[in-house]
Design an enzyme around this catalytic site. Structure first.
Site: not given
Ligand code: NAD
Length: 356
Positions: A84, A133-135, A159, A163, A199
């Site tokens: 992730s 994920t929204d990515e 990544y 996904k 982060l």
């Protein structure tokens, strides 16, 4: 319900299992390989429950998955296991292709084999919930519309590309084989038990030890943040009441620039910690701008109105309340993160293969 959760020793998976075991009467099987990101200590509050079972299994291992399905007899799968961390995917994409794509394929096939042999009513009740994920949507420029469930995929990193591939596989297994799939795409999560490389915990823990607080580029990248326990509740809501074949975006309506997130953490630490590390006058002085991540997405922002409209889910935490709880949690649980920073959490893992 008997729910097979993959990746249950990770950040979000452990929140889902804690929620399932404390707020519902579900029986849970946690299927996790225990990579560096898996930590059974995140489940210490619930792992003695008779409703909890653990299988140390790689989702790429078809034979082991068949055994788990046959032994546990799930009525649903919640699939969270993944590599992730975007930075790791840039340094070494192979594990991301293997787990996120091949692993998802292997799990879908194991689920399909098991599901095909169920009787008609059990087949109709079965759910495979793929968590993403929204990515996968790529990034937004300026005032672009928010990501919704029909936004085209445009992933930027290894990544997010892995996904995106997994999402396509999950939807294809519904369309082609009729497997009862649900897909959710969520924005950035934060909260307790978050691995220190990400982060928010990274900034909290570096600040507490007086180390630099690295911020990519100029820090103006925008992310939408959701408190992890709100995500866990949304996932359970979708599993229980989502319409098969549908996708639900999940987000916190909390868009923040990275630099603002870091500054807010510094302000909270000023307020919540009694003293500072030696040589530090103000936590904000530790902020250090570093070279930007290659291909760094500028802005993610998600339209979560469908899940609100159709399932009535809204987040309980604002970014302010959730971040305050998170900082306080790291201050109150040094044992959890110190054992990760020292590597001790990997050395004496317990509770192997608690089979039925
Ligand atoms: P994480 O990295 O904290 O945990 C991943 C878990 O999966 C770990 O316990 C790890 O041991 C396990 N795992 C990895 N490879 C495995 C394999 N081959 N077989 C079995 N288990 C394996 O991840 P997370 O942040 O909890 O994310 C969980 C899911 O939610 C992922 O699918 C991720 O893409 C998605 N997601 C995460 C976020 C976020 O902000 N963290 C946001 C949206 C969606």
């Amino acid at each position: 319900m008997r729910i097979l959760v993959t990746g249950g020793a990770g950040f979000i998976g452990s929140a889902v299992i804690r929620e399932l075991l404390t707020q519902t009467s579900c029986v849970v099987a946690n299927v996790d390989k225990l990579t560096y990101a898996g930590n059974l200590e995140s489940l210490a509050s619930v792992s003695d429950s008779p409703c909890y079972h653990f299988y140390q299994v790689d989702i790429c291992d078809a034979t082991a998955l068949d055994t788990v399905f046959a032994e546990f007899n799930p009525t649903a799968v919640m699939h969270l296991a993944a590599e992730s961390h975007v930075d790791r995917s840039i340094d070494g994409p192979a594990d991301f292709i293997q787990t996120n794509i091949v692993g998802t394929y292997t799990l879908l096939e194991a689920a399909r084999g098991y599901w095909s042999a169920l009787d008609e009513s059990a087949q109709a009740a079965f759910r495979f919930h793929h968590i993403s994920t929204d990515e996968v949507y790529g990034d937004l420029e300026g005032a672009d519309a928010l990501f919704n469930e029909t936004t085209s995929y445009s992933p930027s990193s290894p990544y997010s590309a892995s996904k995106a591939s997994a999402d396509h596989l999950a939807r294809a297994w519904h369309r082609t084989y009729g497997l009862p799939i649900l897909v959710t795409n969520c924005s950035n999560n934060y909260g307790p038990y978050h691995f220190p490389e990400k982060l928010i915990p990274h900034v909290i823990l570096n600040a507490l030890s007086g180390k630099p607080l690295p911020v990519y580029g100029d820090g103006s990248q925008v992310r939408d943040w959701l408190y992890v326990e709100d995500h866990a509740r949304a996932l359970i809501e979708v599993l229980n009441r989502g319409v098969v074949g549908e996708t639900y975006n999940i987000g916190g309506h909390n868009e923040q620039q990275n630099i603002e997130v870091v500054k807010t953490i510094c302000e909270l630490l000023e307020e919540l910690t009694p003293g500072k590390p030696e040589g530090v006058d103000a936590y904000g002085d530790l902020i250090t701008f570093v070279a930007d991540r290659p291909g760094h997405d500028r802005r993610y922002a998600i339209d979560a109105s469908k899940i609100q409209r159709e399932l009535g889910w809204v987040p309980a935490e604002t970014f302010e309340s959730g971040l305050r709880k998170t900082v306080q949690w790291y201050l109150d649980h040094p044992g959890w993160w110190q054992r990760i920073l020292s590597g001790a959490y990997r050395l004496d893992r317990v509770g192997r293969a608690k089979l039925q």
